[in-house]
Design a protein around this motif. Sequence first.
Motif, PDB file in Angstrom:
ATOM      1  N   THR A 189      10.430   7.990   9.169  1.00 64.21           N
ATOM      2  CA  THR A 189      10.287   8.698   7.897  1.00 64.21           C
ATOM      3  C   THR A 189       8.950   8.347   7.254  1.00 64.21           C
ATOM      4  O   THR A 189       8.629   7.179   7.104  1.00 64.21           O
ATOM      5  CB  THR A 189      11.453   8.328   6.957  1.00 64.21           C
ATOM      6  OG1 THR A 189      12.682   8.685   7.602  1.00 64.21           O
ATOM      7  CG2 THR A 189      11.348   9.065   5.631  1.00 64.21           C
ATOM      8  N   SER A 190       8.191   9.363   6.878  1.00 70.09           N
ATOM      9  CA  SER A 190       6.874   9.141   6.264  1.00 70.09           C
ATOM     10  C   SER A 190       7.029   8.678   4.831  1.00 70.09           C
ATOM     11  O   SER A 190       7.740   9.294   4.039  1.00 70.09           O
ATOM     12  CB  SER A 190       6.070  10.448   6.296  1.00 70.09           C
ATOM     13  OG  SER A 190       4.941  10.338   5.446  1.00 70.09           O
ATOM     14  N   ASN A 191       6.348   7.586   4.492  1.00 70.80           N
ATOM     15  CA  ASN A 191       6.331   7.103   3.105  1.00 70.80           C
ATOM     16  C   ASN A 191       5.643   8.102   2.202  1.00 70.80           C
ATOM     17  O   ASN A 191       6.018   8.280   1.049  1.00 70.80           O
ATOM     18  CB  ASN A 191       5.578   5.774   3.010  1.00 70.80           C
ATOM     19  CG  ASN A 191       6.457   4.614   3.417  1.00 70.80           C
ATOM     20  OD1 ASN A 191       7.662   4.621   3.159  1.00 70.80           O
ATOM     21  ND2 ASN A 191       5.865   3.618   4.057  1.00 70.80           N
ATOM     22  N   THR A 192       4.608   8.738   2.726  1.00 68.36           N
ATOM     23  CA  THR A 192       3.789   9.629   1.919  1.00 68.36           C
ATOM     24  C   THR A 192       4.505  10.944   1.617  1.00 68.36           C
ATOM     25  O   THR A 192       4.525  11.405   0.478  1.00 68.36           O
ATOM     26  CB  THR A 192       2.460   9.933   2.649  1.00 68.36           C
ATOM     27  OG1 THR A 192       1.813   8.691   2.925  1.00 68.36           O
ATOM     28  CG2 THR A 192       1.539  10.796   1.795  1.00 68.36           C
ATOM     29  N   TRP A 247       2.169   6.467  11.021  1.00 68.41           N
ATOM     30  CA  TRP A 247       1.392   5.276  11.347  1.00 68.41           C
ATOM     31  C   TRP A 247       2.334   4.093  11.489  1.00 68.41           C
ATOM     32  O   TRP A 247       3.280   3.947  10.707  1.00 68.41           O
ATOM     33  CB  TRP A 247       0.393   4.957  10.231  1.00 68.41           C
ATOM     34  CG  TRP A 247      -0.715   5.936  10.036  1.00 68.41           C
ATOM     35  CD1 TRP A 247      -0.910   6.766   8.971  1.00 68.41           C
ATOM     36  CD2 TRP A 247      -1.837   6.154  10.915  1.00 68.41           C
ATOM     37  NE1 TRP A 247      -2.062   7.490   9.136  1.00 68.41           N
ATOM     38  CE2 TRP A 247      -2.647   7.138  10.317  1.00 68.41           C
ATOM     39  CE3 TRP A 247      -2.211   5.624  12.156  1.00 68.41           C
ATOM     40  CZ2 TRP A 247      -3.825   7.597  10.916  1.00 68.41           C
ATOM     41  CZ3 TRP A 247      -3.373   6.083  12.736  1.00 68.41           C
ATOM     42  CH2 TRP A 247      -4.169   7.049  12.120  1.00 68.41           C
ATOM     43  N   ASN A 248       2.041   3.218  12.457  1.00 62.44           N
ATOM     44  CA  ASN A 248       2.795   1.979  12.593  1.00 62.44           C
ATOM     45  C   ASN A 248       2.112   0.918  11.735  1.00 62.44           C
ATOM     46  O   ASN A 248       1.468   1.262  10.753  1.00 62.44           O
ATOM     47  CB  ASN A 248       2.876   1.628  14.090  1.00 62.44           C
ATOM     48  CG  ASN A 248       3.923   0.604  14.400  1.00 62.44           C
ATOM     49  OD1 ASN A 248       4.804   0.345  13.594  1.00 62.44           O
ATOM     50  ND2 ASN A 248       3.834   0.014  15.575  1.00 62.44           N
ATOM     51  N   GLU A 249       2.170  -0.331  12.086  1.00 60.64           N
ATOM     52  CA  GLU A 249       1.707  -1.391  11.178  1.00 60.64           C
ATOM     53  C   GLU A 249       0.246  -1.780  11.351  1.00 60.64           C
ATOM     54  O   GLU A 249      -0.134  -2.916  11.084  1.00 60.64           O
ATOM     55  CB  GLU A 249       2.625  -2.607  11.325  1.00 60.64           C
ATOM     56  CG  GLU A 249       3.969  -2.344  10.662  1.00 60.64           C
ATOM     57  CD  GLU A 249       5.062  -3.280  11.133  1.00 60.64           C
ATOM     58  OE1 GLU A 249       4.747  -4.418  11.515  1.00 60.64           O
ATOM     59  OE2 GLU A 249       6.227  -2.845  11.119  1.00 60.64           O
ATOM     60  N   ILE A 250      -0.566  -0.892  11.828  1.00 54.91           N
ATOM     61  CA  ILE A 250      -1.991  -1.166  12.009  1.00 54.91           C
ATOM     62  C   ILE A 250      -2.763  -0.153  11.162  1.00 54.91           C
ATOM     63  O   ILE A 250      -2.728   1.043  11.439  1.00 54.91           O
ATOM     64  CB  ILE A 250      -2.394  -1.048  13.496  1.00 54.91           C
ATOM     65  CG1 ILE A 250      -1.556  -2.012  14.359  1.00 54.91           C
ATOM     66  CG2 ILE A 250      -3.884  -1.314  13.671  1.00 54.91           C
ATOM     67  CD1 ILE A 250      -1.642  -1.757  15.859  1.00 54.91           C
ATOM     68  N   HIS A 251      -3.432  -0.633  10.106  1.00 54.22           N
ATOM     69  CA  HIS A 251      -4.088   0.296   9.176  1.00 54.22           C
ATOM     70  C   HIS A 251      -5.365   0.893   9.742  1.00 54.22           C
ATOM     71  O   HIS A 251      -6.136   0.214  10.415  1.00 54.22           O
ATOM     72  CB  HIS A 251      -4.370  -0.395   7.848  1.00 54.22           C
ATOM     73  CG  HIS A 251      -3.160  -0.427   6.970  1.00 54.22           C
ATOM     74  ND1 HIS A 251      -2.234  -1.442   7.038  1.00 54.22           N
ATOM     75  CD2 HIS A 251      -2.710   0.448   6.049  1.00 54.22           C
ATOM     76  CE1 HIS A 251      -1.260  -1.199   6.172  1.00 54.22           C
ATOM     77  NE2 HIS A 251      -1.514  -0.054   5.551  1.00 54.22           N
ATOM     78  N   HIS A 252      -5.556   2.168   9.455  1.00 57.49           N
ATOM     79  CA  HIS A 252      -6.747   2.890   9.885  1.00 57.49           C
ATOM     80  C   HIS A 252      -7.463   3.460   8.681  1.00 57.49           C
ATOM     81  O   HIS A 252      -6.834   3.760   7.657  1.00 57.49           O
ATOM     82  CB  HIS A 252      -6.349   4.035  10.830  1.00 57.49           C
ATOM     83  CG  HIS A 252      -5.993   3.575  12.211  1.00 57.49           C
ATOM     84  ND1 HIS A 252      -4.854   2.859  12.485  1.00 57.49           N
ATOM     85  CD2 HIS A 252      -6.639   3.727  13.394  1.00 57.49           C
ATOM     86  CE1 HIS A 252      -4.810   2.579  13.784  1.00 57.49           C
ATOM     87  NE2 HIS A 252      -5.892   3.105  14.361  1.00 57.49           N
ATOM     88  N   LYS A 253      -8.777   3.640   8.836  1.00 59.25           N
ATOM     89  CA  LYS A 253      -9.583   4.261   7.782  1.00 59.25           C
ATOM     90  C   LYS A 253      -9.769   5.728   8.141  1.00 59.25           C
ATOM     91  O   LYS A 253     -10.455   6.059   9.123  1.00 59.25           O
ATOM     92  CB  LYS A 253     -10.938   3.556   7.673  1.00 59.25           C
ATOM     93  CG  LYS A 253     -10.850   2.143   7.107  1.00 59.25           C
ATOM     94  CD  LYS A 253     -10.326   2.159   5.692  1.00 59.25           C
ATOM     95  CE  LYS A 253     -10.513   0.806   5.019  1.00 59.25           C
ATOM     96  NZ  LYS A 253      -9.849   0.778   3.690  1.00 59.25           N
TER      97      LYS A 253
END
Length: 232
Positions: free
Chosen positions: A179-182, A191-197
Amino acid sequence: RKGRTPEEVVKRYLQKVRNPPEEDCTICMEALGGPSGYKGPGVASVSRAESVGRLAQCGHLYHLQCLVAMYNNGNKDGSLQCPTCKTIYGVKTGNQSPGKMEYHVIPHSLPGHPDCKTIRIIYNIPPGIQGPEHPNPGKPFTARGFPRHCYLPDNEKGRKALRMLLVAWDRRLIFSVGTSNTTGESDTVIWNEIHHKTEFGSNLTGHGYPDSGYIDNVLEELKAQGITEDEE
Ligand code: APR
Ligand code: ZN
């Protein structure tokens, strides 16, 4: 790894504990000296001598049956993660659905990195049907906002992050289905637990530059998934 039972996988990472301390197992919240609170299917009875194990690297203690139940709830890839300290045993993989990861260098500088060019990563994942490793097997999942473009400075640290992200991709750890938080949408690629720019010249979402801590942060997040700089 194929052919090993969940119990055999778990036992590979455990040391024997003869006299369990008077503490609770933090998986089932029952005393380590007594039986596991887990009575789920697929958890066979174990002898008293091996009812408690110590994870070899971090030293945390659990009921063997609790660890087996936890392993069975995951994607059964031969790896185990300590629920207390997150130490990874074996090679952790995720449930990212099939797709493509590409990258190239673009001749422009990111805000905050004026002296180098930029690496652009392009992820493309099509919608599909969920597999047994997903929340609702057999049900379709959507994929929004693809191709997703992401940016790294093309300097030594940025290239190191890229090499590690390629490993993360191969291990199916960049995206997940859920489920998307956004958007609140369920059964979709997230997205999993690795942040992207994902922003290049601006920072309207907070997922843009400048952000002087970003590379160190993403290297930490990769490490938390079991990916370290020496494996490329
Ligand atoms: N860019 C990068 N990361 C993001 C973005 C974004 N625009 N939005 C959220 N994230 C991060 C969040 O900080 C969180 O850590 O992704 C993680 C999961 O958040 P979700 O909202 O559940 O993820 P998802 O639905 O995949 O992403 C939402 O990101 O790239 C965009 O097009 C995508 O608009 C979508 C948005
Ligand atoms: Zn631990």
